[in-house]
Design an enzyme around this catalytic site. Structure first.
Site, PDB file in Angstrom:
ATOM      1  N   THR A   9       0.808  -1.223   0.000  1.00 54.55           N
ATOM      2  CA  THR A   9       0.000   0.000   0.000  1.00 54.55           C
ATOM      3  C   THR A   9       0.841   1.273   0.000  1.00 54.55           C
ATOM      4  OG1 THR A   9      -0.156  -0.089   2.419  1.00 54.55           O
ATOM      5  CG2 THR A   9      -1.927  -1.125   1.152  1.00 54.55           C
ATOM      6  N   GLY A  10       2.150   1.157   0.129  1.00 56.12           N
ATOM      7  CA  GLY A  10       3.020   2.327   0.096  1.00 56.12           C
ATOM      8  C   GLY A  10       3.301   2.774  -1.330  1.00 56.12           C
ATOM      9  N   ALA A  11       4.037   3.886  -1.456  1.00 54.28           N
ATOM     10  CA  ALA A  11       4.314   4.450  -2.775  1.00 54.28           C
ATOM     11  C   ALA A  11       5.099   3.470  -3.652  1.00 54.28           C
ATOM     12  CB  ALA A  11       5.079   5.764  -2.624  1.00 54.28           C
ATOM     13  N   ARG A  37      -4.321  -2.895   9.222  1.00 56.71           N
ATOM     14  CA  ARG A  37      -5.183  -1.754   8.918  1.00 56.71           C
ATOM     15  C   ARG A  37      -5.710  -1.810   7.482  1.00 56.71           C
ATOM     16  NH1 ARG A  37      -1.762   1.588  10.150  1.00 56.71           N
ATOM     17  NH2 ARG A  37      -0.962   2.173   8.106  1.00 56.71           N
ATOM     18  N   CYS A 125      17.933   4.720  -3.779  1.00 54.02           N
ATOM     19  CA  CYS A 125      17.407   5.301  -5.014  1.00 54.02           C
ATOM     20  C   CYS A 125      18.419   6.219  -5.693  1.00 54.02           C
ATOM     21  CB  CYS A 125      16.110   6.047  -4.735  1.00 54.02           C
ATOM     22  SG  CYS A 125      16.187   7.174  -3.328  1.00 54.02           S
ATOM     23  N   LYS A 210      25.543   6.353   2.157  1.00 55.39           N
ATOM     24  CA  LYS A 210      24.975   5.239   1.384  1.00 55.39           C
ATOM     25  C   LYS A 210      25.411   5.331  -0.078  1.00 55.39           C
ATOM     26  CE  LYS A 210      20.696   4.626   4.058  1.00 55.39           C
ATOM     27  NZ  LYS A 210      19.225   4.841   4.015  1.00 55.39           N
ATOM     28  N   HIS A 239      14.449  12.432  -8.461  1.00 55.37           N
ATOM     29  CA  HIS A 239      15.703  12.909  -7.869  1.00 55.37           C
ATOM     30  C   HIS A 239      16.605  13.460  -8.976  1.00 55.37           C
ATOM     31  CE1 HIS A 239      14.338  11.320  -4.225  1.00 55.37           C
ATOM     32  NE2 HIS A 239      15.167  10.295  -4.045  1.00 55.37           N
TER      33      HIS A 239
END
Length: 337
Positions: A9-11, A37, A125, A210, A239
């Site tokens: 359900t996240g992006a 949920r 990313c 990172k 980005h």
């Protein structure tokens, strides 16, 4: 192939569903997992309507492939159990990226690193966007050092970050109020924040390190000098990166453009006279990263190059790269058949 998305359900989870469909990945059944949920909610996918399930270790044991779009702590707790059960896992978190026995993969750069691994890490990313352009230049000219400044969209903080940017922008423009911050340390609307993640003892943030650690691992250059400054900016999901490199062999803008035009995953957009250069508004929703503003760097003379990149953080920076990894997994095509 029995495919599950954990964190559906996240992006990034939603993008994973779309990318699987768009690339005609050999899905025989798709299962979507999230928290209690969201359990019971039905959602339309390219593979039919799917009911979201509450995640449990038992529920995912019969998958062939699990794509994780979850936190590092969640991945550490559950990914090894999936692998023990025979599931191949592609993890989008930072949990395993720097483990020596876990491949960290950008397929255009080091697909061969996958080998027989059952747990593969998807990189940060910003790193993924960067190395797609760096690797062909490294092969052509060699690399001595890299300096990069990143301008990272709200999507890097997930759906919540994107929602906060939209909400607080409306607060300023419609209500005339001062923007607030919950997801970000400071208000992002009409602002830039030169901090992403926590500061390290060396003065760099973890996000910046990172990029250093992961780029070295992916390109197989453990001693490559890299310096990164990461800045959050009020754009939605692409980005941008300003990159300076010093090369081992002479390089010119013309030869660099030709190398990048031939590179997989790169689209050269470089005609400044006509206002053509990489921009988030154009790179949004695009699989390829855009490269432009390619020019000689006067500090390093004929061994220096400056250029500008834009890449969709939710695609090449996350979901697309994960699916491209899955497409290279040995044996999965036979399993699906």
């Amino acid at each position: 192939m029995r495919v599950g998305i954990v964190g559906a359900t996240g992006a990034v989870g939603r993008e994973l569903v779309d990318v699987l469909g768009r690339r005609a990945f050999p899905v025989t059944s798709l299962r979507l997992f999230a928290s209690a949920r969201s359990a019971g909610t039905k959602t339309k996918t390219p593979f039919g309507e799917v009911e979201i399930e509450e995640f449990s270790d038992a529920a995912v044991r019969d998958l062939d492939l699990a794509l994780l779009a979850v936190s590092g702590d969640f991945a550490k707790a559950h990914a090894p159990k999936m692998v023990e059960a025979g599931v191949t896992v592609v993890d989008n978190s930072s949990a395993f990226r720097l483990h020596d026995n876990v491949p960290l993969v950008v397929p255009e750069v080091n697909a061969s690193a996958i080998g027989p691994a059952r747990l593969i890490a998807n990189p940060n990313c910003t790193t993924a966007i960067l190395v797609v352009a760096l690797e062909p230049l490294r092969q052509a000219f060699g690399l001595k050092r890299v300096i990069v400044s990143t301008y990272q969209a709200a999507s890097g903080a997930g759906a919540e970050g994107m929602a906060e940017l939209e909400r607080e922008t409306r607060r300023v423009l419609v209500d005339g109020a001062k923007p607030q911050a919950e997801v970000f340390r400071w208000p992002l609307a009409f602002n830039v924040i030169p901090q992403i993640d926590v500061f390290q003892p060396n003065g760099y943030t973890k996000e910046e390190m990172k990029v250093v650690w992961e780029s070295r691992k992916i390109m197989g250059m453990p001693d490559l000098p890299i310096s990164c400054t990461a800045v959050r900016i009020p754009t939605m999901r692409v980005h941008a990166e300003a990159v300076t490199i010093e090369t081992e062999r002479p390089v010119t803008p013309e030869t660099a453009r030709e190398v990048l035009r031939r590179a997989a995953g790169v689209k050269v957009v470089d005609d400044p006279e006509h206002g053509l250069y990489p921009m988030p508004i154009n790179a949004t929703g695009q699989d390829d990263i855009e490269a432009g503003r390619i020019r000689a760097n006067p500090v390093f003379g004929d061994h220096g190059l400056d250029f500008f990149l834009c890449g969709d953080q939710l695609l090449k920076g996350a979901a697309l790269n994960a699916v491209q990894i899955a497409e290279r997994l040995p044996g999965l095509a036979r399993k699906a058949a």
